[in-house]
Design a protein around this motif. Structure first.
Motif, PDB file in Angstrom:
ATOM      1  N   ARG B  37      14.717  -7.046  15.893  1.00 21.88           N
ATOM      2  CA  ARG B  37      15.280  -5.753  16.332  1.00 21.88           C
ATOM      3  C   ARG B  37      16.072  -5.064  15.225  1.00 21.88           C
ATOM      4  NH1 ARG B  37      17.122  -6.987  22.388  1.00 21.88           N
ATOM      5  NH2 ARG B  37      15.067  -7.266  23.275  1.00 21.88           N
ATOM      6  N   GLY B  40      16.695  -0.634  15.743  1.00 20.00           N
ATOM      7  CA  GLY B  40      17.216  -0.656  17.111  1.00 20.00           C
ATOM      8  C   GLY B  40      18.446   0.211  17.277  1.00 20.00           C
ATOM      9  N   PHE B  84       7.742  -1.198  15.221  1.00 17.38           N
ATOM     10  CA  PHE B  84       8.497  -0.906  16.430  1.00 17.38           C
ATOM     11  C   PHE B  84       7.539  -0.826  17.606  1.00 17.38           C
ATOM     12  CE2 PHE B  84      10.378   1.608  19.736  1.00 17.38           C
ATOM     13  CZ  PHE B  84      11.597   0.985  19.870  1.00 17.38           C
ATOM     14  N   ASP B  86       6.972  -3.054  21.819  1.00 15.04           N
ATOM     15  CA  ASP B  86       7.609  -3.899  22.827  1.00 15.04           C
ATOM     16  C   ASP B  86       6.590  -4.902  23.332  1.00 15.04           C
ATOM     17  OD1 ASP B  86      10.257  -3.896  24.573  1.00 15.04           O
ATOM     18  OD2 ASP B  86       8.576  -4.436  25.870  1.00 15.04           O
ATOM     19  N   GLY B 337      17.672 -11.055  18.609  1.00 11.81           N
ATOM     20  CA  GLY B 337      17.650  -9.709  18.055  1.00 11.81           C
ATOM     21  C   GLY B 337      19.034  -9.095  17.889  1.00 11.81           C
TER      22      GLY B 337
END
Lengths: 364, 364
Positions: B37, B40, B84, B86, B337
């Motif tokens: 992350r 972020g 980036f 998920d 993260g």
């Protein structure tokens, strides 16, 4: 409650000492079983008490604490009772306000955020004055138990209590409390020492009030690295065990440093505990190897098994008992407390399975 | 993006291959570092992108995904970029709706609660059609990186994805998903096999699109007992690694089964992974002993250290590097993260400390 009432000679004779024998490593006819949070919201009769009274008022009212402590024993042939209370009564006794928010859990309106906040912590603590209600609940419950099973008292461990005091609630990344350890090692040790002192006095008071075994819950120890555990958990856990044992060597002490599996060997060699709790993240046979026959083990069924019906519970209990390898030095429990959503049939099947299967193993 | 655009010969030459060398166990001038992350919410420039666009729209818009992927590289001399995205884009690709609720995390309006619900899962999946936006983001980012550092792609592991699909959100007791395993072993294996197939196709597609290394996140594996991990995680993790390696033996594969420390030896012997991630709940020296020189290790600083200022970060980094014992086969990272609340100075100090201290160790 008057001094006279807590004369131990007045307590009824113990009829089922299987749990205490297992703590001490003596021969048992079957593996004893109790369940963390066995008195809890999965029981309709518990919810009905809580419908009218908030959480901490139940803790603070000996009649009610006694009542809910006994509830699960009337349903299941458990081998121990554990006094209904909460680990956060200790921060409360140290002048730190704790509320229980329904559906959310504990909440501290004024958490200990800075090292300056430490001056707000009340210390030393007169546990008889601040926590006498727990002692009264223990004495009353011990009597009402009429010797059916032993009564367990408990406390949170210093690091776990410190975490709550700093975070102000559970279930976070523990950033604030863990940062404390890294940033303020001296003040962390100071806070942990204060908590340790109160825990020891509190546990000694619980024994005096009638507790027949004691469990120390280090519920957040698994958030720490092995190095941090060695510095900030282990010494205080050992100090608590040793100081209580120095006064009451006859009372079994259980340490449950949840998930800190790497610590089992050190804890078992410390001489401070009779029993170590384990959760399901360690194979029982591995835990047994780590502690050898120095201590008894307590655990470790995954609570989720209790959702899965009688046959699955029986199969998983069988696997667990076999992995522990011996029915001696063993107390069956879950690896975590009961969930509010658990079906009543779950603990019923589990207690039955432990008793029946362990008897078969012993009589083989 | 046209087929022509993803011709790898068009990708700029790699200037910093320290990370890839460490994955392969080759000599390095210093220990490479990247941070889970790293793109972020702790970055103001990330928050400014997210101010106008919801989470999954950033994932689905290659220009934006590329932009935020590059943001941390403009601040810190990191040794790898990670696209980036998920892990929950995979359930989405299988027809399961996932929303991202600000301040709360992922939410599944229609989770997979019963085994009948499995019929709602779209399978097989054409990853080019359903996840082409991730491939486009990878290709674009690989180009825009201009060879500064390698680009990492990733996926969630089957068990972790199954957990989310069944629970419908994160951070619970995992009662529903774990009960599935106990109650429905056959259907669990079926679901995990479907997820595994999609993960493999997805990872192969990521390589084709330009990913130079791949990480598999089994974020919830630590909820399982060692026995359950062996049955429901390990075989699928190994299958993924082996099938991807069969096609692309040149691409380093990283497996991060968070907290499942007991699995390190098995995973390292499986031959399916080049690198194993570890968090701070295991001492690096212990992890090193478990995996010997079969794999590289990646980790493992406690993210909370990044709140504690330059000196603490440097001291803890020094301890970590020393505990790993060798600067070979090592990639520095956190054990989890970045938190949204981390100060920018945290990763800055960490990256600097890893580079400087490891250079000193290597040149000694």
């Amino acid at each position: 409650m008057s001094e006279e009432n807590i004369n131990k000679n007045e307590f009824p004779e113990l009829k089922n000492d299987t749990f205490l024998k297992a703590c001490r490593g003596e021969e048992v006819p079957y593996v004893p079983v109790w369940i963390m949070r066995q008195a809890g919201r999965y029981l309709p009769e518990f919810k009905s008490v809580r419908a009218d009274v908030d959480f901490f008022s139940v803790c603070r009212t000996p009649e009610l604490a006694c009542k809910v402590t006994l509830q699960p024993l009337d349903r299941f042939p458990l081998d121990a009772a554990i006094i209904f209370s909460d680990i956060l009564v200790v921060p409360q006794a140290m002048g730190i306000e704790v509320q229980m928010i329904p559906g959310k859990g504990p909440f501290f309106p004024n958490p200990i955020r800075t090292i300056e906040d430490l001056s707000r912590v009340q210390f030393p603590v007169d546990v008889n004055k601040e926590l006498g209600y727990v002692f009264d609940a223990l004495t009353l419950t011990r009597k009402r138990l009429e010797g059916r099973v032993p009564l367990i008292g408990f406390t949170g461990a210093p690091w776990t209590l410190m975490t709550y005091c700093i975070e102000g609630s559970g279930g976070t990344t523990m950033s604030n409390s863990k940062s404390w350890l890294y940033k303020h090692p001296a003040e962390s040790h100071k806070f942990l020492s204060m908590l340790t002192r109160v825990c020891i006095d509190y546990l000694l008071g619980q024994i005096k009030a009638g507790a027949q075994a004691l469990q120390i819950f280090d519920s957040w120890s698994n958030e720490l690295s092995p190095a941090m555990f060695k510095e900030y958990c282990l010494p205080y856990l050992v100090q608590i065990g040793k100081e209580v044992k120095a006064v009451h060597p006859e009372i079994p002490l259980i340490c449950f440093a949840k998930g800190s599996n790497f610590a089992l060997e050190d804890l078992s060699k410390s001489g401070a505990y009779d029993v170590l709790g384990i959760d399901w993240t360690i194979e029982p046979s591995v835990a047994r190897e780590m502690v050898a026959d120095r201590v008894s083990l307590q655990g470790n069924l995954d609570p989720c098994v209790l959702y899965c019906g009688d046959q699955v519970i029986r199969d998983q209990t069988q696997k667990m008992l076999q992995s522990f390898g011996t029915t001696k030095r063993l107390i069956a429990n879950l690896g975590h407390g009961m969930h509010p959503t658990h079906p009543i049939e779950g603990p019923e099947s589990y207690v039955k399975a432990v008793h029946e299967l362990s008897k078969q193993m012993i009589n083989k």
